[in-house]
Write an enzyme that holds these catalytic residues in place. Structure first.
Site, PDB file in Angstrom:
ATOM      1  N   CYS A  85      37.126  30.703  29.152  1.00 10.54           N
ATOM      2  CA  CYS A  85      35.995  30.090  28.452  1.00 10.54           C
ATOM      3  C   CYS A  85      36.139  28.573  28.274  1.00 10.54           C
ATOM      4  CB  CYS A  85      35.780  30.801  27.118  1.00 10.54           C
ATOM      5  SG  CYS A  85      34.196  30.430  26.321  1.00 10.54           S
ATOM      6  N   LYS A 123      44.707  31.712  26.514  1.00 12.08           N
ATOM      7  CA  LYS A 123      43.745  30.622  26.439  1.00 12.08           C
ATOM      8  C   LYS A 123      44.446  29.341  25.983  1.00 12.08           C
ATOM      9  CE  LYS A 123      39.019  29.847  24.751  1.00 12.08           C
ATOM     10  NZ  LYS A 123      37.884  30.504  24.060  1.00 12.08           N
ATOM     11  N   GLU A 173      35.282  37.536  28.201  1.00 15.25           N
ATOM     12  CA  GLU A 173      36.309  37.151  27.233  1.00 15.25           C
ATOM     13  C   GLU A 173      36.444  38.203  26.128  1.00 15.25           C
ATOM     14  OE1 GLU A 173      37.378  33.173  24.561  1.00 15.25           O
ATOM     15  OE2 GLU A 173      35.373  33.416  25.404  1.00 15.25           O
TER      16      GLU A 173
END
Length: 258
Positions: free
Chosen positions: A144, A111, A42
């Site tokens: 994530c 994200k 990430e």
């Protein structure tokens, strides 16, 4: 057709973007003939635990980082999946892009879920999920915190994903997430799942490491320790079909009545 996947577990203290891309260049050179696709952690291209400096390092999706990644992918003839901070419409997104071995962009993904703390102070949430194809496989990316929810993994699997790429920046205190929670997403959806974490420390944050590659039938194909490491595995779409025939969770989910 199968796909040779490499997961990079990268040192947290690599420094600024230039140093990081130089490091990546060297690792890609060592993977020639061994990998078709390389997954980085990430925000690898700028650093994760850098506070509000993320704002200065954020770039448009077609900025200098994108150009450098495209060039690296084409020069090494390896698809490169890498996280960066995207500046767009006055906001900043925690994002990833993947460039194919010809240098063309295959994926742009933001994200979806922003966790509390420093990320929420800097990033806006993205929307939607996209898939891309490489070597005949359909591939999705969740970043994530996204994979810690059941729904995003089920959504991309239902869209037809054979493989979910998960760049992460998981801290050392969250070992259960990497060892138990996230591997279950592969099994319960009949997909391969690759989890790429940082290791060591960055700005006082200790990363867990323990990147891994999980098969759709519950087997763990590779797992890193706490230091820099490269994981390699072959991704076989026939194994996805076999796992889903054996345990048809995706199909039978539609029959549930709550």
């Amino acid at each position: 057709m199968s796909l040779r996947l490499a997961v990079l577990q990268t040192p947290g203290d690599l420094g600024d973007g230039t140093a990081r891309l130089t490091w990546l260049d060297a690792r890609l050179g060592g993977l020639a003939g061994k990998a078709d696709l390389v997954l980085c952690p990430e925000l690898f291209a700028i650093g994760y635990n850098i506070g509000h400096a993320v704002r200065a390092r954020a770039e448009p999706a077609d900025g200098a980082i994108a150009s450098a990644l495209s060039n690296l992918a084409e020069r090494h003839a390896i698809a490169v999946h890498c996280g960066f901070a995207e500046a767009a419409a006055g906001r900043i997104f925690n994002a990833v892009q993947c460039y194919g071995p010809n240098g063309r962009r295959l994926l742009h993904q933001r994200k979806l879920a922003i966790p509390p703390g420093a990320e929420r102070d800097n990033f806006s949430a993205g929307e939607g999920c996209a898939l891309f194809e490489l070597n005949g496989l359909r591939i999705a990316s969740l970043i994530c915190y996204d994979i810690e929810f059941v729904e995003p993994a089920r959504h991309v699997a239902a869209l037809g994903a054979d493989l979910i790429l998960v760049p992460t920046a998981l801290g050392a205190q969250w070992a259960w997430v990497a060892r138990t929670m996230v591997p279950s997403r592969a099994y319960e959806n009949g997909v391969y799942l690759a989890y790429a974490n940082h290791c060591g420390d960055e700005g006082g944050l200790a990363f867990l490491g323990e990147s891994f590659i999980a098969a759709p039938d519950g087997e763990e194909l590779a797992r890193a320790g706490r230091k820099e490491e490269v994981l390699l595995a072959e991704i076989d779409p026939a194994r996805v079909r076999k796992a889903r025939d054996r345990l048809p969770y995706l199909r039978d989910h539609a029959t549930l009545r709550f």
